[in-house]
Scaffold this motif. Structure first.
Motif, short mmCIF file in Angstrom:
data_model
loop_
_atom_site.label_atom_id
_atom_site.label_comp_id
_atom_site.label_asym_id
_atom_site.label_seq_id
_atom_site.Cartn_x
_atom_site.Cartn_y
_atom_site.Cartn_z
N ASP A 55 24.22 48.13 1.78
CA ASP A 55 24.42 48.19 2.90
C ASP A 55 22.65 48.01 3.69
O ASP A 55 22.95 49.67 3.61
CB ASP A 55 25.58 49.54 3.90
CG ASP A 55 25.75 48.48 5.06
OD1 ASP A 55 24.66 48.44 5.76
OD2 ASP A 55 26.36 49.37 5.92
N TYR B 295 21.33 47.25 6.14
CA TYR B 295 21.02 47.98 7.12
C TYR B 295 21.54 48.70 7.59
O TYR B 295 20.81 49.81 8.73
CB TYR B 295 21.87 46.44 8.11
CG TYR B 295 22.07 47.09 9.87
CD1 TYR B 295 20.87 47.04 10.82
CD2 TYR B 295 22.75 48.00 10.37
CE1 TYR B 295 21.47 47.19 11.63
CE2 TYR B 295 22.85 48.30 11.47
CZ TYR B 295 21.67 47.78 12.50
OH TYR B 295 21.90 48.31 13.46
N ASN B 296 22.74 49.45 7.35
CA ASN B 296 22.85 51.39 7.88
C ASN B 296 21.84 51.89 6.83
O ASN B 296 21.83 52.96 7.46
CB ASN B 296 24.12 51.43 7.59
CG ASN B 296 25.43 50.65 8.64
OD1 ASN B 296 24.78 50.93 9.47
ND2 ASN B 296 26.17 50.31 8.54
N THR B 297 21.60 51.90 5.57
CA THR B 297 20.42 52.91 4.71
C THR B 297 19.04 52.63 5.93
O THR B 297 18.13 53.77 5.58
CB THR B 297 20.30 52.49 3.66
OG1 THR B 297 21.66 52.11 3.15
CG2 THR B 297 19.66 53.02 2.96
N GLY C 174 17.14 47.56 10.22
CA GLY C 174 17.78 48.65 11.13
C GLY C 174 17.13 49.86 10.69
O GLY C 174 16.96 50.63 11.46
N ARG D 281 18.45 51.98 8.66
CA ARG D 281 18.69 52.82 10.40
C ARG D 281 18.61 54.14 9.81
O ARG D 281 18.08 55.00 10.86
CB ARG D 281 20.46 51.96 10.82
CG ARG D 281 20.35 53.37 12.34
CD ARG D 281 20.76 51.66 13.42
NE ARG D 281 20.75 52.49 13.80
CZ ARG D 281 20.36 52.61 15.76
NH1 ARG D 281 19.31 51.63 15.79
NH2 ARG D 281 20.29 52.66 16.35
N LYS D 282 19.42 55.20 8.63
CA LYS D 282 19.61 56.21 8.61
C LYS D 282 18.49 56.94 8.36
O LYS D 282 17.80 57.70 8.79
CB LYS D 282 20.95 57.01 7.51
CG LYS D 282 22.24 56.49 8.09
CD LYS D 282 22.83 56.97 6.85
CE LYS D 282 24.18 56.35 7.16
NZ LYS D 282 25.30 56.61 6.45
#
Length: 186
Positions: free
Chosen positions: A78, A80-82, A147, A84-85
């Protein structure tokens, strides 16, 4: 109280033909070449580097090829979420180490300049109306980069253009996201 002298000291430097050619090809004078080199090394903490350990400010850095980073991003389940974090962590690091909050519009240009000058992630600029341009992006994985920037800037972005040498994002909101607001309240 005595002021430090700004007087220059004349020195003799013996250059090999290869080094002389390198300086000539740069288009700079010998003096300007060495001034720029010393400034660059000083700005990037190169004088403190040891074998196998490179640091910049308070962080250890690693030099890797961009294709290696792209392969890592492409292998993420994932991206995008990685991204973002990692972006949210990066925003906190910038606040502590650089006294810079990229989620504040008046500090974004300083952030963009530091990314380009110090880290080689590409040339980031914000242009009206609400567009973020990345020229020569180091990472080609658009969801990861989107992200990452959303986490750093506390914004929602929409990709409007993506090629190997340019990514353009549109800022969908100009208000900070809940993640940025709640992390600052803590």
């Amino acid at each position: 109280m005595e002021r430090p002298s700004k007087k220059r000291t004349k020195s003799t430097v013996f250059l090999s033909p290869r080094h002389r050619e390198l300086i000539k090809d740069s288009g700079k004078t010998v003096q300007k070449f060495f001034q720029d080199l010393i400034d660059f090394c000083s700005d990037h903490d190169i004088f403190s580097w040891k074998d196998g350990q490179f640091s910049f400010r308070h962080a250890r850095i690693a030099m890797v090829r961009s294709d290696f980073l792209n392969d890592l991003c492409d292998a993420l389940p994932d991206p995008y979420n990685t991204g973002r974090k990692l972006g949210e962590k990066t925003r906190h690091s910038y606040a502590v180490v650089w006294s810079l909050d990229p989620s504040k519009p008046d500090q974004r240009e300083r952030y963009y300049n530091s990314i380009a000058r110090n880290f080689g992630w590409g040339i980031l600029t914000e242009q009206p109306p609400n567009k973020i341009f990345i020229e020569a992006p180091c990472i080609q994985n658009e969801p990861f980069y989107r992200g990452l920037l959303e986490g750093i800037l506390s914004l929602r972005l929409r990709t409007i253009h993506h090629t190997s040498n340019q990514i353009i994002f549109e800022i969908e909101n100009t208000k900070r996201t809940k993640a940025a607001s709640s992390s600052q309240a803590a």
